[in-house]
Design a protein around this motif. Sequence first.
Motif, short mmCIF file in Angstrom:
data_model
loop_
_atom_site.label_atom_id
_atom_site.label_comp_id
_atom_site.label_asym_id
_atom_site.label_seq_id
_atom_site.Cartn_x
_atom_site.Cartn_y
_atom_site.Cartn_z
N ARG A 18 -35.89 -0.32 13.86
CA ARG A 18 -35.92 -1.74 14.22
C ARG A 18 -37.23 -2.07 14.95
N ASP A 19 -37.54 -1.22 15.88
CA ASP A 19 -38.73 -1.40 16.70
C ASP A 19 -40.00 -1.41 15.85
N LEU A 20 -40.11 -0.42 14.97
CA LEU A 20 -41.29 -0.32 14.11
C LEU A 20 -41.43 -1.55 13.21
N LEU A 21 -40.31 -1.99 12.68
CA LEU A 21 -40.33 -3.16 11.79
C LEU A 21 -40.66 -4.43 12.58
N ALA A 22 -40.07 -4.56 13.77
CA ALA A 22 -40.30 -5.76 14.58
C ALA A 22 -41.76 -5.86 14.98
N LYS A 23 -42.37 -4.74 15.30
CA LYS A 23 -43.77 -4.75 15.72
C LYS A 23 -44.73 -4.80 14.54
N GLY A 24 -44.18 -4.72 13.35
CA GLY A 24 -45.04 -4.75 12.16
C GLY A 24 -45.81 -3.47 11.96
N GLU A 25 -45.39 -2.39 12.61
CA GLU A 25 -46.12 -1.12 12.46
C GLU A 25 -45.82 -0.46 11.12
N VAL A 26 -44.69 -0.82 10.54
CA VAL A 26 -44.38 -0.36 9.18
C VAL A 26 -43.90 -1.56 8.37
N ARG A 27 -44.11 -1.49 7.04
CA ARG A 27 -43.67 -2.62 6.23
C ARG A 27 -42.24 -2.44 5.76
N ALA A 28 -41.74 -1.22 5.84
CA ALA A 28 -40.36 -0.94 5.45
C ALA A 28 -40.00 0.44 5.99
N ALA A 88 -24.68 3.81 4.15
CA ALA A 88 -23.38 4.21 3.62
C ALA A 88 -23.34 3.94 2.13
N GLY A 89 -22.80 4.86 1.36
CA GLY A 89 -22.78 4.70 -0.09
C GLY A 89 -21.65 3.79 -0.52
N SER A 90 -21.70 3.42 -1.78
CA SER A 90 -20.67 2.52 -2.28
C SER A 90 -19.59 3.29 -3.03
N ARG A 91 -19.77 4.59 -3.15
CA ARG A 91 -18.78 5.37 -3.88
C ARG A 91 -18.53 6.67 -3.13
N GLY A 92 -17.29 6.84 -2.65
CA GLY A 92 -16.95 8.07 -1.97
C GLY A 92 -17.69 8.24 -0.67
N MET A 93 -17.83 9.47 -0.23
CA MET A 93 -18.38 9.70 1.10
C MET A 93 -19.92 9.75 1.13
N ALA A 94 -20.54 9.93 -0.03
CA ALA A 94 -21.98 10.18 -0.03
C ALA A 94 -22.80 8.99 0.44
N ALA A 95 -23.76 9.26 1.31
CA ALA A 95 -24.72 8.22 1.70
C ALA A 95 -25.65 7.98 0.52
N GLU A 96 -26.38 6.88 0.55
CA GLU A 96 -27.34 6.61 -0.53
C GLU A 96 -28.67 6.17 0.05
N PRO A 97 -29.74 6.39 -0.68
CA PRO A 97 -31.05 5.99 -0.17
C PRO A 97 -31.14 4.47 -0.09
N CYS A 98 -31.90 3.97 0.88
CA CYS A 98 -32.09 2.52 0.98
C CYS A 98 -33.47 2.25 1.55
N VAL A 99 -33.92 1.05 1.37
CA VAL A 99 -35.21 0.63 1.93
C VAL A 99 -34.94 -0.58 2.82
N VAL A 100 -35.16 -0.42 4.10
CA VAL A 100 -34.90 -1.47 5.07
C VAL A 100 -36.21 -2.20 5.36
N THR A 101 -36.20 -3.52 5.19
CA THR A 101 -37.45 -4.26 5.39
C THR A 101 -37.39 -5.24 6.56
N PRO A 109 -35.95 -6.08 10.61
CA PRO A 109 -35.44 -5.41 11.80
C PRO A 109 -33.91 -5.47 11.90
N GLU A 110 -33.35 -6.63 11.52
CA GLU A 110 -31.89 -6.77 11.69
C GLU A 110 -31.09 -5.91 10.71
N GLU A 111 -31.78 -5.36 9.71
CA GLU A 111 -31.07 -4.48 8.76
C GLU A 111 -31.02 -3.02 9.24
N ALA A 112 -31.75 -2.75 10.33
CA ALA A 112 -31.89 -1.35 10.76
C ALA A 112 -30.55 -0.71 11.08
#
Lengths: 142, 343
Positions: B12-22, B28-41, B43-46
Amino acid sequence: MSEQTYEPKIVAFLCKWCSSAGSDLAGVSRIQYPANATPIQVPCSGSVSPMYILSALKKGADGVLVSGCHIGDCHYLEGNYLARRKLHLVKELLQFVGIEENRFRMSWVSAAEGAKFAEVVKEFVDDLRPMGPQEKLKAKRA
Amino acid sequence: MINVQDIRDTARDLLAKGEVRAVIGWRAGSRGMAAEPCVVTKPEEADSLVWDPTCYHNLALQLVNDRKDLVHSKKTATAPIGIVAKGCDARAIVVLLQEHYFKREDVYIIGVSCENSGVLDERKVKAQVGGFAPSAAAFDGDNFSVKTAKGDKKLAGREVMADRCLECRTPFPKENNTAFGDDKTGREFDAQFAALARFEANDEAARWEFWQRQFDRCIRCFACRSVCPMCFCDECVVDSIEMKIAPETTAEEKANRIRWIERSAVRSENATYHMTRALHLAGRCVDCGECERVCPVNIPLRLLNTKMEREAREAFGFDPGASIGGPSLVASFRDDDPGEFIR
Ligand code: SF4
Ligand code: SF4
Ligand code: SF4
């Protein structure tokens, strides 16, 4: 094919600066050696991609030979050092999946070593003949 | 143990300060227990980021995809991209840096240590909980806790951890901008290359008997290639589809174009595919085990890859994914490389 008529097919990747000239020398010197090897001239042993070797086996070669300049003599200074490393991996991998060790061979043959080239091919043929045709990696319809 | 809130706060901090673009991470995954990759762009999605033993995916792949997007759309990045990386993800990033796929300053690595743990092997978990996949899993010190339909269950780490994690000695992402969790580098649950050594005890005939069966079974779905961060080529040599067809291209030229491997999923082509892939990954594969995990028909791909890794280490003293600066395995040599096999 009966045992007596079976002649192993070898695909030989020969560096143009040394082994290829070595094979020519064996020819012009009238050294007798088996005609089982199909030579393919390459610019350097370092240019031999593992895919050449796998491809040759897939197309039905019974054995594959790669021959380059002795260490220290590479026309491009270090091509044969790179070949030595890369082809060590190929050799290990082939054995790992259960391909006979003697299906792949590498040698250093200089342009002056016509006799050595003949000897390398002769030995290779002698080792391959009792093994019979290479069927493991050969494509069924090729 | 890592508090997942620390990861979220950092992102959140990195995104809020603009130090990273994503920030690339797991959610959490949408099927079963497995997590899934995501790209957060934003701060509020962190807060959607998670860290649990189902974070199997090697996120370095997302970094490769991001790079490809940039290149193909001819865009330049406005800021670095952040990535949450466990030990194996970070090792993959190191190899990509070593190969100049992107620059160090292009990525901000939020390291997460697997400490004395690792990720789960879902097949092992299912066997332990009576065939039903749990709905969630969490680290529990050296062990795991999972949620099943019949209530919570504790599982012993050694029983359900992925094989690659049992053999992993570098669960801590050494290359990082910031890192969470203890550095347990050097830990050893299973001897390194244990499975490989067991297999190599077989003789030549048994080895071929085993591998021809595997090569026969592969359906060439290429999931193993698609999931691998090291298989980043836009055009893979095994596809051979890059031939430009012009009006004057003859039928003969088309028929005779170089095809290293035919598309049919038969033994000879599959064998060539797998051996080529193993060789192209020699000194580059970081044993993240993803290829083996995603294979729909359970081809034991780690055997091929760890065979090459052990050769790299033992024959050439090369440690894949260990340092950014050095040359790659097959672009370098030593005077005393083994050469006794050469006549
Ligand atoms: S291989 Fe190592 S770094 Fe990767 S998930 Fe397993 S324990 Fe963690
Ligand atoms: S090994 Fe498995 S994942 Fe890879 S192509 Fe074959 S079936 Fe697909
Ligand atoms: S080959 Fe498999 S284990 Fe190695 S880096 Fe690629 S996906 Fe990971």
